[in-house]
Design a protein around this motif. Structure first.
Motif, short mmCIF file in Angstrom:
data_model
loop_
_atom_site.label_atom_id
_atom_site.label_comp_id
_atom_site.label_asym_id
_atom_site.label_seq_id
_atom_site.Cartn_x
_atom_site.Cartn_y
_atom_site.Cartn_z
N ARG A 31 27.42 37.90 34.50
CA ARG A 31 28.07 38.95 35.46
C ARG A 31 27.34 39.10 36.65
O ARG A 31 26.03 39.16 36.61
CB ARG A 31 28.21 40.61 34.95
N LEU A 32 27.72 38.93 37.79
CA LEU A 32 27.20 38.91 39.14
C LEU A 32 27.93 39.77 40.18
O LEU A 32 29.49 39.45 40.39
CB LEU A 32 26.94 37.32 39.83
N HIS A 33 27.38 40.90 40.86
CA HIS A 33 28.16 41.45 41.56
C HIS A 33 29.56 42.17 40.97
O HIS A 33 30.47 41.90 41.79
CB HIS A 33 28.41 40.69 43.08
N ASP A 34 29.43 42.38 39.92
CA ASP A 34 30.66 42.79 39.12
C ASP A 34 31.83 41.97 39.08
O ASP A 34 32.89 42.28 38.80
CB ASP A 34 30.99 44.18 39.89
N ARG A 35 31.34 40.49 38.98
CA ARG A 35 32.25 39.53 38.77
C ARG A 35 31.89 38.73 37.58
O ARG A 35 30.69 38.38 37.45
CB ARG A 35 32.54 38.61 40.00
#
Length: 314
Positions: A85-89
């Protein structure tokens, strides 16, 4: 998006070189930057940020299917079985594969993609590690129509709406698919094919992978053929190769395939026309010739109800 790109690039570098700060001259760049996906490459690693709101359990099940040994000759396997998960993605990592050359349409690998589809459709989905959700083809078509309805009025919208209205409920994502479900890609086109360093073609992009009507995976080339945008010989190559590989979506005995392709091809035509109108309105421009072709097809489809084949034929 601004913060996501460097973070995604760092993930690809970390996987490729075990450092997020690599300054090497390995091949790199942004492969896609859309609201529903950002994809970057560094060296032999591709990092993909999936659409906002992507359900993690469904993506995890799709990753598990792509990593299953029984699909090793069909789907490109991920580098990790779990999304990050990165920046809510949600982010997944993949090996790089060379795409189909868009500048050489005569070399389009129609036989190869048809054979891969047949293998996918023949794979028992019950034997995979995790239960798969329904394939997302009808859902994406319904979303395209919803976007059309949310945009400014356009004179071409009416025939698209009428063509949508005569489709059965399952094709509009309003009911489950009523036939025997098969493992399906869900968004098949030549852009979903890559050649690996081992010189094998494999299918990519599992976002829509799931169970449902295998004819949906043949629907885009079928729709282009019906609209006069795919040459008859290319369609024949594709269909014959699919049959030769034992694909279950169409009759194997050479019978007319259109009764089972009609509904999915209509749905893909509506989806394409709806997205074309939405983009034209957003860009404050007229429809181009190809876009008009799909709207004209919707006018014809609205006047003639679909040929509903018995689901047992699939």
């Amino acid at each position: 998006m601004t913060a996501l790109l460097p973070a995604l690039t760092a993930q690809a570098k970390l996987r490729a070189h075990r450092t997020p700060d690599c300054a090497c001259d390995a091949p790199h760049g942004v492969l896609a930057d859309r609201p529903d996906a950002m994809v970057v490459r560094h060296a032999d690693v591709v990092a993909k940020a999936h659409a906002p709101g992507t359900p993690e359990p469904a993506l995890t099940a799709r990753l598990a299917a792509a990593a299953h040994p029984g699909l090793a000759d069909t789907l490109l396997a991920p580098l990790s079985a779990q999304p990050a998960r990165l920046h809510d993605r949600l982010v997944t990592l993949w090996p790089y594969g060379a795409p189909v050359d868009r500048d050489d349409p005569d070399a389009a690998p129609w036989e190869e993609v048809a054979t891969l589809l047949a293998r996918l459709h023949r794979t028992p989905h019950a034997g995979l590690a995790l239960p798969l959700p329904p394939m997302r083809g009808p859902e994406k078509a319904a979303r395209a129509v919803a976007r059309l309805r949310a945009t400014a009025p356009h004179p071409a919208a009416s025939p698209v709406e009428r063509a949508w209205g005569v489709l059965p409920a399952w094709a509009r994502d309003e009911a489950p698919y009523p036939g025997p479900p098969h493992l399906c890609h869900g968004d098949l086109h030549l852009g979903q094919l890559v050649r690996t360093p081992a010189d094998r073609w494999l299918l990519i992009d599992i976002d829509d992978l799931g169970t449902g009507d295998p004819a949906w995976d043949l629907a885009r080339p079928a729709a282009w053929y019906a609209c006069g945008l795919l040459l008859p010989e290319e369609w024949t190559r594709f269909l014959n190769a699919y049959r030769a590989a034992g694909g279950p979506a169409v009759p194997a005995d050479g019978a007319d395939p259109w009764p089972v392709l009609d509904v999915p091809a209509r749905a893909l035509t509506v989806q394409t026309a709806a997205l074309a109108i939405t983009k034209a309105v957003a860009g404050e421009r007229a429809l181009d010739e190809v876009e008009e072709t799909f709207v004209d097809a919707c006018r014809r489809m609205a006047a003639v109800p679909p040929d509903l084949a018995p689901t047992g034929t699939k």
